[in-house]
Design a protein around this motif. Structure first.
Motif, PDB file in Angstrom:
ATOM      1  N   PRO A 111      -7.877  12.544  46.163  1.00  0.00           N
ATOM      2  CA  PRO A 111      -8.371  11.855  47.364  1.00  0.00           C
ATOM      3  C   PRO A 111      -7.404  10.755  47.768  1.00  0.00           C
ATOM      4  N   GLU A 112      -7.353  10.490  49.054  1.00  0.00           N
ATOM      5  CA  GLU A 112      -6.524   9.381  49.515  1.00  0.00           C
ATOM      6  C   GLU A 112      -7.182   8.063  49.090  1.00  0.00           C
ATOM      7  N   ASP A 113      -8.513   8.023  49.225  1.00  0.00           N
ATOM      8  CA  ASP A 113      -9.247   6.792  48.933  1.00  0.00           C
ATOM      9  C   ASP A 113      -9.891   6.906  47.552  1.00  0.00           C
ATOM     10  N   THR A 114      -9.233   6.320  46.554  1.00  0.00           N
ATOM     11  CA  THR A 114      -9.758   6.445  45.187  1.00  0.00           C
ATOM     12  C   THR A 114     -10.894   5.452  44.925  1.00  0.00           C
ATOM     13  N   ASP A 115     -11.247   4.660  45.949  1.00  0.00           N
ATOM     14  CA  ASP A 115     -12.392   3.758  45.792  1.00  0.00           C
ATOM     15  C   ASP A 115     -13.667   4.333  46.407  1.00  0.00           C
ATOM     16  N   ASP A 116     -13.553   5.521  47.012  1.00  0.00           N
ATOM     17  CA  ASP A 116     -14.733   6.171  47.593  1.00  0.00           C
ATOM     18  C   ASP A 116     -15.785   6.377  46.488  1.00  0.00           C
ATOM     19  N   PRO A 117     -16.967   5.722  46.624  1.00  0.00           N
ATOM     20  CA  PRO A 117     -17.934   5.731  45.520  1.00  0.00           C
ATOM     21  C   PRO A 117     -18.408   7.135  45.132  1.00  0.00           C
ATOM     22  N   GLN A 118     -18.531   8.021  46.137  1.00  0.00           N
ATOM     23  CA  GLN A 118     -19.008   9.387  45.835  1.00  0.00           C
ATOM     24  C   GLN A 118     -17.988  10.127  44.975  1.00  0.00           C
ATOM     25  N   TRP A 119     -16.710  10.025  45.373  1.00  0.00           N
ATOM     26  CA  TRP A 119     -15.643  10.676  44.606  1.00  0.00           C
ATOM     27  C   TRP A 119     -15.531  10.036  43.229  1.00  0.00           C
ATOM     28  N   ARG A 120     -15.613   8.696  43.207  1.00  0.00           N
ATOM     29  CA  ARG A 120     -15.414   7.923  41.975  1.00  0.00           C
ATOM     30  C   ARG A 120     -16.445   8.319  40.909  1.00  0.00           C
ATOM     31  N   ALA A 121     -17.699   8.535  41.338  1.00  0.00           N
ATOM     32  CA  ALA A 121     -18.752   8.884  40.365  1.00  0.00           C
ATOM     33  C   ALA A 121     -18.417  10.215  39.687  1.00  0.00           C
ATOM     34  N   ILE A 122     -17.948  11.184  40.486  1.00  0.00           N
ATOM     35  CA  ILE A 122     -17.602  12.501  39.931  1.00  0.00           C
ATOM     36  C   ILE A 122     -16.363  12.379  39.041  1.00  0.00           C
ATOM     37  N   TYR A 123     -15.409  11.570  39.510  1.00  0.00           N
ATOM     38  CA  TYR A 123     -14.155  11.368  38.757  1.00  0.00           C
ATOM     39  C   TYR A 123     -14.452  10.741  37.395  1.00  0.00           C
ATOM     40  N   GLU A 124     -15.300   9.719  37.375  1.00  0.00           N
ATOM     41  CA  GLU A 124     -15.549   9.025  36.109  1.00  0.00           C
ATOM     42  C   GLU A 124     -16.284   9.928  35.114  1.00  0.00           C
ATOM     43  N   LYS A 125     -17.165  10.765  35.648  1.00  0.00           N
ATOM     44  CA  LYS A 125     -17.865  11.737  34.786  1.00  0.00           C
ATOM     45  C   LYS A 125     -16.837  12.716  34.192  1.00  0.00           C
ATOM     46  N   ARG A 126     -15.916  13.182  35.055  1.00  0.00           N
ATOM     47  CA  ARG A 126     -14.892  14.130  34.583  1.00  0.00           C
ATOM     48  C   ARG A 126     -13.989  13.502  33.523  1.00  0.00           C
ATOM     49  N   CYS A 127     -13.604  12.227  33.744  1.00  0.00           N
ATOM     50  CA  CYS A 127     -12.755  11.539  32.756  1.00  0.00           C
ATOM     51  C   CYS A 127     -13.439  11.563  31.389  1.00  0.00           C
ATOM     52  N   LYS A 128     -14.733  11.268  31.387  1.00  0.00           N
ATOM     53  CA  LYS A 128     -15.476  11.223  30.116  1.00  0.00           C
ATOM     54  C   LYS A 128     -15.588  12.614  29.503  1.00  0.00           C
ATOM     55  N   GLU A 129     -15.946  13.607  30.356  1.00  0.00           N
ATOM     56  CA  GLU A 129     -16.211  14.949  29.819  1.00  0.00           C
ATOM     57  C   GLU A 129     -14.940  15.665  29.384  1.00  0.00           C
TER      58      GLU A 129
END
Ligand code: NDP
Length: 419
Positions: A111-129
């Motif tokens: 994503p261009e906007d890495t602060d987008d909360p919707q994207w960020r929630a999915i990203y943080e879950k993926r980082c953990k998993e």
């Protein structure tokens, strides 16, 4: 025979366009559509008297799915080649689905906007998993599998050099050289010198995001993440010589890890000179690589975008870059009960590329496979409904095309391995 819509007109696109125009038997017509239409018109001007390919141009904002769908429907191409930025991958895939056309790109979505909360929630879950924290990953585009399958359309992802050719090398090694592959080391060496204290060889924003991310590799199906640039090796590259290289996270590790689960370890190394690393560390330390907007004199700016505006345009490096690249893969494994190791690589000369198409070798080594990937799809050689990476098709016609279209490769038995 085919009509291709090419989106973007930067460093990589300009090579892909030039190569399509050399390959007029396949690409009878192309349309170059990008944000800045003057660049598309300049390319048309440069090439139209030297090619049988009919060239059209258009202005497009590829973030606008509706406008892009309209353009695709009007031009009615056989496929769309996305050589804009990874930010546009999903909108262009959506437009291809809406218009019923095959899709090809060279880099996976981020994503261009890495602060987008919707994207960020999915990203943080993926980082953990999954255990790696780079901003780019295949999950967003693999999620289109059913949509492309149901529409009977092909999406070919990541047909640059790395990813792209490196994964074709993996499929070729598996088909012709091994019963079992145990390890893959992908080595990307740029021995070129452009004479600037600091510049990137492709889009600075995407490049600096990639190389400043933590490194990671896959071992026994699991990601192992390490601090950026913390694993360093030396390697003596054919055509270039001895270079320092560093372990990076890279997108083909993810695709190969999924599609070749029998491989025990997959790593990616890229060479960097000390000057590049010192500049990058300094820029990172002062916050210039940040993707979070800041307010400056009443105007919102994104530091890494501001930095991009200051750095040389990669498409302008062609005349001044000298030296060679060497990109390839070392495979180890078993054939007929015996241990085997091979190295498949291409050596490319910056100035030879400049003479041929007016670009440096990084744009060339990406733009040629982009044209080849598009050719595989529009000629039906790599056409299946669904979303695919380049390791999932028969590698032989692609390998043949690399030799024909300017990226000859070689196979060396028993290479020096990376410890
Ligand atoms: P550039 O920045 O040189 O070019 C990008 C082009 O896309 C520009 O023409 C730009 O327009 C256009 N563009 C950007 N946003 C939009 C938009 N919203 N709508 C329409 N056009 C748009 O990048 P590169 O050529 O260096 O890189 C192109 C792609 O290749 C990237 O995705 C990169 O990650 C990938 N790549 C892949 C490699 C591989 O080996 N797989 C290696 C190197 C790169 P404008 O002119 O207005 O800025």
């Amino acid at each position: 025979m085919a009509r291709l819509l090419i989106i973007g007109c930067g460093g990589v696109a300009q090579v892909a366009i030039s190569k399509c125009c050399q390959n007029s038997d396949v690409f009878e017509e192309i349309m170059i559509a990008s944000r800045t239409v003057s660049k598309c018109e300049a390319m048309k001007e440069k090439l139209q008297d030297k090619t049988k390919t009919v060239i059209k141009t258009a202005q497009i904002d590829a973030d606008d799915v509706e406008a892009l769908t309209k353009l695709i429907k009007e031009y009615a191409p056989d496929a769309v080649l996305n050589v804009a930025l990874p930010y546009q991958d999903l909108t262009i895939m959506d437009a291809c689905l809406a218009a019923g056309v095959d899709y090809i790109d060279t880099a996976n979505y981020e994503p261009e906007d890495t602060d987008d909360p919707q994207w960020r929630a999915i990203y943080e879950k993926r980082c953990k998993e999954l255990g790696f924290s780079a901003y780019f990953d295949y999950s967003w585009q693999w999620a289109y599998e059913d949509k492309f399958k149901d529409a009977g359309l092909t999406a070919l992802l990541g047909t640059g050099f790395d990813p792209g050719v490196t994964s074709v090398f993996a499929a070729y090694a598996k088909k012709h050289y091994f019963d079992e592959i145990h390890t893959i080391d992908i080595l990307d060496c740029n021995g070129g010198d452009h004479g600037y204290p600091f510049a990137t060889n492709f889009n600075p924003e995407i490049n600096l995001r990639e190389v400043s991310a933590p490194g990671s590799y896959m071992e026994n199906g699991k990601w192992i993440e390490i601090p950026a640039m913390s694993i360093k090796r030396e390697y003596d590259f054919d055509g270039v010589g001895m270079k320092d290289m560093y372990l990076l996270h890279h997108e083909e590790i993810e695709a190969l890890g999924r599609n070749m689960p029998e491989v025990k370890r997959i790593r990616f190394f890229m060479t960097f000179g000390q000057s590049y690393l010192t500049h990058m560390n300094c820029l990172e330390n002062v916050g210039m690589l940040s993707t979070t907007p800041i307010n400056f004199n009443g105007q919102e700016i994104v530091p890494i975008q501001f930095l991009k505006a200051l750095l040389p345009d990669p498409a302008s490096l062609g005349p001044r870059t000298v030296g060679k690249t060497n990109i390839g893969c070392i495979f180890t494994g078993i054939k007929d009960g015996k241990e085997r190791s091979i190295y498949i690589y291409n050596v490319c000369d910056h100035q030879e590329c400049y003479k041929e198409v007016g670009s440096q070798a990084i744009s060339y080594t990406t733009g040629v496979p982009a044209m080849i990937g598009a050719m595989m799809v529009v000629t039906g050689q790599w056409k299946q409904p669904g979303v695919f990476t380049t390791d999932e098709f028969d590698p032989d016609p692609y390998m043949e095309a690399l030799n024909k279209w300017g990226l000859p490769w070689q196979v060396v038995e028993n290479p020096v391995l990376v410890d």
